[in-house]
Design an enzyme around this catalytic site. Structure first.
Site, PDB file in Angstrom:
ATOM      1  N   SER A 304     -75.268  82.417-103.232  1.00 59.67           N
ATOM      2  CA  SER A 304     -75.009  83.076-101.941  1.00 59.67           C
ATOM      3  C   SER A 304     -75.256  82.092-100.809  1.00 59.67           C
ATOM      4  O   SER A 304     -75.880  81.047-101.010  1.00 59.67           O
ATOM      5  CB  SER A 304     -75.943  84.272-101.756  1.00 59.67           C
ATOM      6  N   ASP A 305     -74.819  82.417 -99.618  1.00 59.37           N
ATOM      7  CA  ASP A 305     -75.246  81.649 -98.450  1.00 59.37           C
ATOM      8  C   ASP A 305     -76.626  82.184 -98.029  1.00 59.37           C
ATOM      9  O   ASP A 305     -77.128  83.169 -98.570  1.00 59.37           O
ATOM     10  CB  ASP A 305     -74.212  81.750 -97.314  1.00 59.37           C
ATOM     11  N   TRP A 306     -77.200  81.532 -97.046  1.00 59.12           N
ATOM     12  CA  TRP A 306     -78.570  81.773 -96.598  1.00 59.12           C
ATOM     13  C   TRP A 306     -78.804  83.241 -96.221  1.00 59.12           C
ATOM     14  O   TRP A 306     -78.178  83.732 -95.281  1.00 59.12           O
ATOM     15  CB  TRP A 306     -78.813  80.873 -95.388  1.00 59.12           C
TER      16      TRP A 306
END
Ligand code: BGC
Length: 777
Positions: A304-306
């Site tokens: 996932s992104d942050w």
């Protein structure tokens, strides 16, 4: 060094942790707990062929508890508030990956805890944003695309991988392959611009550069293609805002570079932050299952992104953190970056039957398979004693300088003002960016050291002998009115001039220097923190009083060269009429100043071409060359009554100090069968007096079909170097597969037989024309 790295991590965009927690977590001597039971390291086999991999991974998976499996699916950054220290999390088998560590000793220390002392001895994977270099900074990705030279771009990213792997970084969150047609969007700088064909070539080149021939190749790292998909189409160019993209645009424009990266073997992928057509990318089964896994057969893992899993609740999509965890993992997000949503909620989600354990197994299998293929089980450590010697080496600097030379685009050169003579008596180097080390590097230079960088002023000074007086002044100062997420991590110089009187005096001083010099070089544009993540703009003007400075310099009557440092097209419409020479150097990186001096004084000849259409003003955006032909196509420049609707510079445009002539366009046949290819050739001659590069570009247009097709689309290119007078026949292979498209009418992809236009030239305004027919297969 360790402290520097941790303090770097603390300041990441989404830094929420407190210093004391991080320091406790990051530096506390590790304590063995009763549950740590070292076992024999029977799985520490050497990296083997693919046949061995599933057996090894399945064997390991069978030994894992649910908590250990979820641990592998968790990535942490040291700037999170840590309820459990990172060391302890490793010992507990609760973490599979770290991001943002860049110190070999600290990486080794953590890896030893994982490999020697965690129950199953599974190595960690260390990720870092190696976007355009690690310690040696290369031109930003938009600039790399301006080289139109995939082989060079592959080399650049292999050099970046070499430095990163020398300190123990295994994995980069790159390439970013988001198509961007709106320069207000700050992250346009991180991608290859507006075109899916050029974008696909750059995507594949970067993946190959990072990873080498196979995962685990020495001196290479794992790539992570991002941000899947449609991030560049954020409404209004506002970073993180949602994207609404038609199926036609998605399949024909936004997805192809991702497919190219997957086909090139990208071992991991990151979904985007935003909603795509109302569904967050991080919980989007259409993207992550139907397209990525089912259609493209992607066999790497998805990170996932942050905080993006957590944010599924913020989007108003998931009802609770447990729902967010379940929806992300069920959609296909194998690893979670930074938030604790998987760790805290997946056990219950499995118990509540919201997530099947077989789904968890699938995610873990993909992560372990990647770690295995990278060779982490057999070679988990880096040799810290050898790391430093591999950073900013002469070889790296040389590659960075060549890249910076190759990526610059000459936008204007009236009266052949450039190249400048080295025997000038005096030259004024003016502007807030002329002597700024961080600003020449550009955003996402997190492991770079400004002290390594060469500014334009330094480059020019080194180039000229004692006979030339080089004077310099900032003239004006610029700064983002608003805090940047990277400011404490990688600051730009702060304004020093406190009063209006100080500012006026500096301005006047700079103009005075211009008056006293034979030539002035104005280095203007955007500070590095004005471009990149969360750096969108509502205007494209030169920030601060730079425009006034430029106009005042030109008003002196002295010849003025404008050197732009930028990560997006800026409004230089006035300059395009009044400043005789304009060189777009983008953010050229560590060796930028030397490369710009090479270009200004003719030791290198600009040959880059724009990977984006350059607007006249912000009111024209989004603007791109591959628009559809619609009503009154012959007057496409008159779409606005209050100004031209034509761009300032077209896609593919760029000048050289020499001139080229294209001649004798030939098609190998008047028709081609769908499924095969057509050879197209043209003679190119250097008609000027110096060696130089030209990029031969091939565009097509489908005359009719089940849907109307863009007026032109890039379908081939090659950058060549020719000596003065030299002539070369350039042959491009037009693959009919590239003529295929997804039609909104038939709702599928096909190559449609019929008549096509073809142009070959040196920009998207190419005029050498031919036609050909595509015959049914
Ligand atoms: C960015 C990603 C990046 C990640 C880790 C996020 O904010 O969107 O592109 O890889 O941070 O730094």
């Amino acid at each position: 060094m360790t402290f520097r790295l941790i303090s770097q991590a603390l300041t990441h965009p989404f830094a929420i942790g407190s210093l004391s927690l991080v320091l406790l977590g990051g530096l506390r001597p590790c304590v063995l707990t009763a549950q740590v039971q070292p076992t024999t390291k029977d799985h520490h086999v050497t990296k083997d062929g693919d046949a061995e991999t599933p057996r090894f991974v399945n064997n390991l998976l069978q030994k894992m508890t649910l908590e250990e499996k979820i641990g592998q699916m968790s990535q942490i950054a040291l700037n999170q508030p840590q309820d459990v220290s990172p060391d302890q999390r490793i010992l507990n088998g609760q973490v599979g990956s770290f991001l943002f560590l860049s110190d070999a000793r600290e990486i080794n220390r953590l890896q030893h805890i994982a490999v020697d002392r965690s129950r199953l001895h599974i190595p960690l994977i260390f990720g870092f944003d190696v976007i355009h270099g690690f310690r040696t900074i290369y031109p930003v990705p938009l600039a790399l695309a301006a080289s139109w030279d995939p082989a060079m771009v592959e080399h650049v990213q292999s050099m970046a991988a070499k430095e990163a792997s020398a300190v123990g970084v295994d994995w980069t969150f790159a390439p970013m392959v988001d198509i961007a047609r709106d320069p207000r969007w700050g992250r346009i700088m991180e991608g290859a611009g507006e075109d899916p064909y050029l974008g696909s070539k750059m995507a594949a080149a970067q993946v190959l550069g990072f990873q080498g021939d196979e995962l685990g190749a020495p001196d290479h790292i794992l790539a992570c293609v991002k941000h899947f998909a449609g991030y560049g189409a954020a409404v209004g160019g506002r970073d993180y805002d949602s994207s609404d993209i038609s199926d036609e645009q998605l399949w024909n424009i936004y997805l192809p570079p991702f497919e190219a990266a997957v086909r090139a073997g990208s071992g991991s992928l990151m979904p985007a932050y935003m909603d795509l057509n109302g569904v967050p990318a991080t919980g989007n089964k259409f993207l992550l299952q139907d397209v990525l896994r089912d259609k493209w057969k992607f066999d790497g893992f998805v990170v996932s992104d942050w905080d993006a899993v957590l944010n599924l609740t913020t989007h108003g999509f998931a009802s609770s953190p447990e729902d967010a965890a379940a929806r992300a993992v069920n959609a296909g997000v194998d690893m979670e970056m930074t938030s604790h949503i998987y760790r805290d909620n997946l056990p219950a989600a499995v118990k509540d039957d919201l997530v099947k354990e077989s789904t968890i197994d699938g995610a873990v299998r993909r992560i372990l398979t990647t770690k295995y293929r990278l060779g982490l089980f057999s070679h988990p450590y880096v040799d810290p004693s050898k790391s430093a010697a591999q950073l900013v080496t002469p070889e790296q600097r040389h590659a960075a300088r060549v890249a910076a030379e190759q990526t610059a685009v000459l936008l204007r050169n009236e009266g052949a003002l450039l190249p400048l003579s080295k025997s000038l008596k005096s030259i004024a180097v003016i502007g807030p960016l002329a002597d700024s080390k961080p600003d020449i590097m550009g955003s996402w230079s997190l492991a770079g050291h400004p002290a390594d960088a060469v500014t334009v002023l330094e480059g020019i000074r080194k180039r000229l002998g004692a006979g030339t007086t080089v004077s310099w002044a900032k003239g004006v100062e610029i700064s983002r009115g608003q805090h940047s997420i990277f400011d404490s991590q990688f600051p730009s110089p702060q304004p020093m001039l406190k009063t209006d009187a100080d500012r006026d005096a500096e301005f006047a001083h700079a103009i005075d220097l211009v008056k006293k010099s034979q030539v002035a070089v104005l280095v203007l544009g955007e500070a590095q923190n004005m471009s990149g993540e969360r750096a969108s703009r509502s205007t494209l003007t030169l920030p601060g009083r730079q425009q006034q400075l430029l106009e005042a310099a030109v008003a002196t009557g002295k010849p003025v060269v404008l050197v732009l440092l930028n990560g997006r097209p800026l409004n230089i419409t006035w300059a395009s009429q009044h400043v005789p020479a304009i060189l777009d150097a983008w953010y050229p990186g560590t060796e930028g100043g030397n490369a710009i001096a090479d270009l200004l004084f003719g030791d290198a000849n600009p040959g880059g071409k724009l990977p984006v259409t350059w607007p006249r003003s912000v009111g024209q955006v989004p603007i791109f060359y591959a628009r559809n032909l619609t009503q009154i196509p012959n007057a496409p420049d008159t779409r606005y009554w209050d100004g031209s609707s034509a761009p300032l510079y077209p896609f593919g445009y760029g000048l050289s100090y020499t001139t080229f002539k294209l001649d004798d366009l030939k098609l190998a046949a008047p028709s081609v069968q769908a499924g095969s290819s057509l050879m197209v050739s043209v003679d190119v001659q250097n008609t000027g007096s110096g060696a130089g590069d030209e990029v031969v570009q091939l565009y097509t247009h489908q005359r009719s079909g089940t849907a109307s097709r863009p007026v032109r689309e890039l379908k081939g290119f090659r950058r060549i170097t020719l000596r003065p007078g030299e002539k070369q026949t350039v042959t491009l292979q037009l693959d009919t597969h590239d003529l295929g498209f997804w039609s909104s009418q038939t709702r599928h992809w096909s190559i449609e037989p019929g008549l096509f236009d073809l142009w070959v030239g040196t920009s998207s305004a190419a005029t050498d024309h031919a036609t050909f027919t595509v015959l049914p297969q």
